[in-house]
Enzyme design. Structure first.
Site, PDB file in Angstrom:
ATOM      1  N   ASN A  71       0.937  -1.215  -0.054  1.00 27.23           N
ATOM      2  CA  ASN A  71       0.117  -0.059   0.116  1.00 27.23           C
ATOM      3  C   ASN A  71       0.762   1.140  -0.103  1.00 27.23           C
ATOM      4  O   ASN A  71       0.371   2.375  -0.412  1.00 27.23           O
ATOM      5  CB  ASN A  71      -0.859   0.066   1.308  1.00 27.23           C
ATOM      6  CG  ASN A  71      -1.830  -1.129   1.209  1.00 27.23           C
ATOM      7  OD1 ASN A  71      -2.275  -1.775   0.165  1.00 27.23           O
ATOM      8  ND2 ASN A  71      -2.650  -1.285   2.335  1.00 27.23           N
ATOM      9  N   GLU A 172      -2.248  -3.795  -5.646  1.00 23.09           N
ATOM     10  CA  GLU A 172      -3.816  -3.813  -5.187  1.00 23.09           C
ATOM     11  C   GLU A 172      -4.544  -2.698  -5.664  1.00 23.09           C
ATOM     12  O   GLU A 172      -5.256  -2.155  -4.885  1.00 23.09           O
ATOM     13  CB  GLU A 172      -3.863  -3.861  -3.618  1.00 23.09           C
ATOM     14  CG  GLU A 172      -3.142  -5.066  -3.161  1.00 23.09           C
ATOM     15  CD  GLU A 172      -3.338  -5.406  -1.585  1.00 23.09           C
ATOM     16  OE1 GLU A 172      -3.766  -4.613  -0.924  1.00 23.09           O
ATOM     17  OE2 GLU A 172      -2.985  -6.590  -0.977  1.00 23.09           O
ATOM     18  N   GLU A 291       2.161 -11.555  -2.442  1.00 18.76           N
ATOM     19  CA  GLU A 291       1.613 -11.215  -1.185  1.00 18.76           C
ATOM     20  C   GLU A 291       1.161 -12.670  -0.497  1.00 18.76           C
ATOM     21  O   GLU A 291       0.161 -12.743  -0.878  1.00 18.76           O
ATOM     22  CB  GLU A 291       0.993 -10.115  -0.766  1.00 18.76           C
ATOM     23  CG  GLU A 291       1.740  -8.825  -0.818  1.00 18.76           C
ATOM     24  CD  GLU A 291       0.818  -7.461  -0.323  1.00 18.76           C
ATOM     25  OE1 GLU A 291       0.349  -7.811   0.711  1.00 18.76           O
ATOM     26  OE2 GLU A 291       1.323  -6.592  -1.284  1.00 18.76           O
TER      27      GLU A 291
END
Length: 503
Positions: A71, A172, A291
């Site tokens: 992120n 993401e 991940e």
């Protein structure tokens, strides 16, 4: 209770890509600061990197490390992390409501990668930024010299380019929590344009496009289809992420999550084939599972920190899961799944490597140690290289929320032709019964057991700590034998084992 396995020399899945044993480091919590970098630590090298941590990483033989996010990358300006440290700005990280001093950037990370013997896998920011910044970053990292960005790298102390081959196109981007979140069409177009520009610089790059953040996303699996329709001819991998949690303290159901993982991979592999057929393409796109890990132990504490941190702290202790023996079994099952899916999963990164949901933990100014999950990761990384065998497994099973028939015995097998070994990784998911397991070795000739490692514990919740670092650790196994071409091994309830056979 008994189980049987057939391992035939000619029945194989794929050559395993070593990069399936990769890892991930993000500017999050204490992963970088107090994780790999602590200049005041007694073991710190000239660059401020902890030597004790570096040794634990080297022992794992990690082939590739993804960086700098996560992120974090979706609002990251890579230029902040280059040049003299005293001139680097402190920035606020919106993803984790913290601040970052930028004391570690691409130069420091690259040097650390050399120290621990791994390759860089870099991510570009496609959240708050786009094509121009991605191509500039690529030029800075990979161009020999004679251009603005490459000359700036040289001025900053690195003459030779790093020649990084693996690049992630954002992170993401399907997630509403992401800075610069986009829908599949928006992201697919941006990723395709970014990939085109990067390939104009170097056609040999390996580019990874964002897939679903997890298989429970409302856009899954349409996200994969739409994004690949935009990008198929320009990328090499699509990324998947998945984290595993035992929130209801139901161990059998928790360990059944490996079946959900397998279905996730199978579904995305089918979507890749669909798009390939639609495109009439001869290219292959693979999966980068960049991940994955167990993540739930620290959730309550993390909420308390993030909700009440009173500002923007630098490198607070976030996502610091303390792993138990139960998690050893889960990680073993995940790695077995990647081995069995090695025809489509070519890269995978345990998230993360140090302190943040990690196999390695540290104390500031103090020791570093291996968490419980370090060991199945170690065994797979060191001994799980070679060709994955197409095993025929017959095991009794049980029903979970994720599959009607979850086998108690989960096994993967790897044939390493270079050193002439067969390596088996076995998990018994039964809560109370040992399972006598026979592996028929067909076409391999005679063999001798050269190593047998077992992990069991009377307490599923047992953990390793700074003061008791070996509470959960492997021990030499007993009783495994080979007779008449059959390997026999007893699997205690809730156990992880590795058996190595010299051919």
């Amino acid at each position: 209770m008994k189980a049987s396995v057939v391992a035939h020399k000619d029945y194989t899945i794929s050559k395993i890509d070593d990069r399936v044993y990769g890892a991930f480091l993000e500017h999050l919590g204490r992963a970088i600061y107090e994780g790999i970098y602590e200049p005041d630590h007694p073991t710190a090298d000239k660059d401020g990197m902890r030597g004790d941590v570096a040794k634990l990483v080297r022992d794992l033989n990690v082939p590739v490390v993804r960086y700098p996010g996560g992120n974090f990358v979706s609002a990251y300006n890579w230029e902040d992390g280059v040049g003299p440290r005293e001139d680097r700005p402190t920035r606020l990280d919106l993803a984790w409501h913290t601040s970052d001093s930028n004391a570690v950037g691409v130069h420091e990370f690259a040097e650390w990668c050399t120290t621990v013997g791994t390759e860089m896998m870099l991510a570009v920011n496609l959240g708050s930024r786009g094509v121009d910044d991605a191509r500039n970053f690529l030029e800075y990292v990979n161009h020999p010299g004679g251009s603005y960005w490459s000359d700036l790298r040289i001025k900053n102390g690195r003459k030779e380019p790093w020649n990084v081959k693996m690049w992630c196109l954002g992170n993401e981007m399907d997630g509403p929590w992401q800075v610069g979140h986009k829908d599949a069409d928006e992201y697919g177009k941006l990723a395709a344009n970014t990939a085109r520009a990067m390939r104009m610089f170097d056609r040999s790059l390996e580019l990874i496009v964002c897939g679903s953040s997890n298989s429970d996303m409302p856009s899954y699996p349409d996200w994969e289809r739409i994004v690949l329709e935009h990008t198929y001819d320009h990328v090499d991998h699509i990324s998947l992420h998945m984290y595993f949690a035992n929130r209801d303290d139901n161990t059998p159901n928790y360990l059944g999550l490996a079946e959900k993982l397998d279905t996730y991979i199978e579904t995305v592999a089918a979507t890749i084939k669909q798009v390939k057929a639609k495109k009439k393409s001869k290219r292959d796109v693979f999966i980068s599972f960049d991940e994955w890990n167990v993540w739930y132990h620290s959730n309550k504490k993390d909420r308390e920190i993030l909700d009440g941190n009173g500002g923007w702290p630098h490198a607070p202790g976030l996502l610091e899961d303390v792993y138990n023996f139960e998690d050893v079994l889960m990680v073993g099952l995940i790695l077995n799944t990647f081995i069995r899916r090695s025809d489509v999963v070519k890269i995978a990164c345990i998230a993360q490597l140090v302190n943040v949901i990690a196999p390695i933990m540290t104390e500031k100014g103090g020791p570093a140690w291996a968490q419980t999950i370090y060991y199945p990761y170690f065994f797979a990384s060191i001994f799980g290289r070679g060709t994955a065998l197409q095993l025929q497994t017959n095991s009794p099973g049980y029903e979970t929320n994720h599959a009607k028939d979850t086998p108690f015995v989960d096994v993967s097998g790897v044939h390493n032709e270079e050193d002439g070994t067969l390596n088996f990784f076995l998990v018994n998911r039964h809560t109370s019964e040992s399972i006598e397991t026979e592996v028929s070795l067909q076409g391999f000739g005679n063999g001798t057991i050269i190593d047998h490692q077992v992990m069991t514990h009377t307490n599923l919740k047992a953990v390793n700590t700074a003061k008791n670092q070996q509470e959960v650790a492997p021990r030499k196994g007993e009783g495994a034998a080979i007779a008449n071409g059959t390997l026999s091994v007893k699997l205690p309830p809730y156990s992880y084992q590795m058996v190595r056979v010299k051919l």
